[in-house]
Design a protein around this motif. Structure first.
Motif, short mmCIF file in Angstrom:
data_model
loop_
_atom_site.label_atom_id
_atom_site.label_comp_id
_atom_site.label_asym_id
_atom_site.label_seq_id
_atom_site.Cartn_x
_atom_site.Cartn_y
_atom_site.Cartn_z
N ILE A 12 -10.11 -69.36 -4.12
CA ILE A 12 -9.08 -70.42 -4.19
C ILE A 12 -7.70 -69.84 -3.93
O ILE A 12 -6.88 -70.43 -3.22
CB ILE A 12 -9.14 -71.11 -5.56
CG1 ILE A 12 -10.42 -71.92 -5.69
CG2 ILE A 12 -7.92 -72.03 -5.75
CD1 ILE A 12 -10.63 -72.54 -7.06
N TYR A 24 -7.00 -69.46 -0.32
CA TYR A 24 -6.66 -70.75 0.30
C TYR A 24 -5.22 -71.16 -0.05
O TYR A 24 -4.49 -71.70 0.79
CB TYR A 24 -7.63 -71.83 -0.16
CG TYR A 24 -9.06 -71.62 0.28
CD1 TYR A 24 -9.36 -71.01 1.50
CD2 TYR A 24 -10.13 -72.04 -0.51
CE1 TYR A 24 -10.66 -70.83 1.91
CE2 TYR A 24 -11.44 -71.86 -0.10
CZ TYR A 24 -11.70 -71.25 1.11
OH TYR A 24 -13.01 -71.06 1.51
N VAL A 25 -4.83 -70.90 -1.29
CA VAL A 25 -3.47 -71.24 -1.73
C VAL A 25 -2.45 -70.43 -0.94
O VAL A 25 -1.40 -70.96 -0.52
CB VAL A 25 -3.30 -70.99 -3.25
CG1 VAL A 25 -1.82 -71.09 -3.66
CG2 VAL A 25 -4.13 -71.99 -4.04
N THR A 43 1.39 -75.40 -5.97
CA THR A 43 0.71 -74.11 -5.75
C THR A 43 1.05 -73.12 -6.86
O THR A 43 0.20 -72.33 -7.26
CB THR A 43 1.09 -73.52 -4.37
OG1 THR A 43 2.50 -73.35 -4.29
CG2 THR A 43 0.60 -74.40 -3.25
N LYS A 53 -8.09 -76.77 3.97
CA LYS A 53 -8.07 -75.80 2.86
C LYS A 53 -8.12 -76.52 1.51
O LYS A 53 -8.74 -76.03 0.57
CB LYS A 53 -6.81 -74.94 2.95
CG LYS A 53 -6.74 -74.05 4.17
CD LYS A 53 -7.94 -73.11 4.27
CE LYS A 53 -7.85 -72.21 5.50
NZ LYS A 53 -9.09 -71.45 5.75
N ALA A 79 -4.81 -79.76 -7.01
CA ALA A 79 -5.42 -79.79 -5.67
C ALA A 79 -5.32 -81.18 -5.07
O ALA A 79 -5.02 -81.34 -3.87
CB ALA A 79 -6.89 -79.35 -5.76
N ILE A 105 -10.71 -75.93 -1.41
CA ILE A 105 -10.29 -75.65 -2.79
C ILE A 105 -11.01 -76.56 -3.77
O ILE A 105 -11.54 -76.12 -4.79
CB ILE A 105 -8.76 -75.81 -2.94
CG1 ILE A 105 -8.04 -74.66 -2.24
CG2 ILE A 105 -8.36 -75.84 -4.42
CD1 ILE A 105 -6.53 -74.81 -2.20
#
Length: 292
Positions: free
Chosen positions: A166, A169-170, A223, A273, A258, A277
């Protein structure tokens, strides 16, 4: 220490002429639920077992099976039901006389009839029995908890691995988000030039439009919070007490962030993404259902 809610433990020992076997098993449950199966004569053990095991187990549907066999017993007294024996003997003599049969009545033959002997069991010493059962139960619980910890270590590694995915992806979203503003600005300039042809483009207006767009799609706060939640998840993995219910709440918060990022996404790559997530969070949620 992460522990699974599923486990099994067994122990057996001979203490004070008693052969004692204890088995403990559990499956997932939101709270602590306990059920024991012990011989009816030892029913007083139910509550003691529950209280004892609950000191070591926080969550799960736990079942405890106890078998107790007296190898030698000085607590039993056998007596004769004399009135019933006399009735059987009189009836046998009557049959012999009436039908001219051989009267071969013996103690052995009479003893075979039902209820001739009465077994009286003296009152059990409950404290003595509980101390013996508790010792064996403690060994079974040790085995039970050890299995839960082994399973918990596997769950921990899986959750940490998914949380790292995750974070990757962040990081992509954080790098990509400013680029989407730049691309939007370039498209906006090109569109304005096409519409206005040779006329002068109002740069201030373009800056204003770009600023509004940037504010609209900004996901910095989300984020940052998502990173914070994952950091907290890592901390939970090192807790010595049960953290399953806290983890449930934390996963809800992760999913909330998310979803917010997804609702703001104006870019295909970021949207992909976000989907990835959410898929990882869902897998974490499923695994967390197994954690004590």
């Amino acid at each position: 220490m992460v522990r699974s809610m599923t486990g099994f433990g067994r122990a057996q020992d001979v203490i004070d002429t008693m052969s004692i076997t204890v088995e403990i098993k559990s499956v997932n449950h939101r709270y602590f639920e306990f059920n024991s199966r012990v011989p009816r004569v030892y029913g007083f053990l139910d509550e003691k077992l529950k209280n004892y095991i609950q000191t070591r187990v926080a969550r799960g549907k736990v079942e405890c099976f106890v078998q107790i066999e007296e190898l030698e017993s000085e607590n039993c007294v056998v007596s004769v039901n004399h009135s019933l024996a006399a009735g059987y003997i009189a009836a046998l003599r009557e049959i012999a006389e009436r039908y001219d049969l051989k009267n071969d009545i013996s103690a052995t033959s009479v003893s075979r009839y039902p209820d001739i002997f009465v077994v009286h069991k003296q009152e059990e010493d409950e404290d003595r029995i509980w101390e013996a059962v508790k010792k064996v139960t403690g060994e079974a619980v040790d085995s039970f908890v050890a299995m839960r910890e082994r399973e918990g270590e596997k769950l921990k590694n899986d959750l940490l691995s998914r949380s790292e995915t995750i974070l990757e992806y962040v990081s992509f979203i954080e790098e990509r988000s400013p680029q989407t503003v730049k691309e939007y600005n370039e498209k906006l300039v090109k569109r304005m030039e096409e519409l206005l042809a040779d006329a002068q483009v109002d740069e201030q207006r373009l800056l204003t439009e770009a600023a509004i767009f940037a504010d609209k799609i900004a996901v910095d706060e989300e984020t940052v919070r998502l990173r914070s939640h994952i950091s907290q998840l890592h901390e939970f993995m090192e807790y010595k007490e049960a953290m399953g219910r806290k983890l449930d709440f934390l996963i809800q918060e992760m999913n909330r962030e998310a979803n917010t990022i997804g609702s703001k996404a104006q870019d295909v790559e970021i949207a992909r993404k976000v989907i990835a997530i959410k898929a990882e969070i869902e897998k974490i949620r499923e695994q967390a259902q197994n954690i004590e």
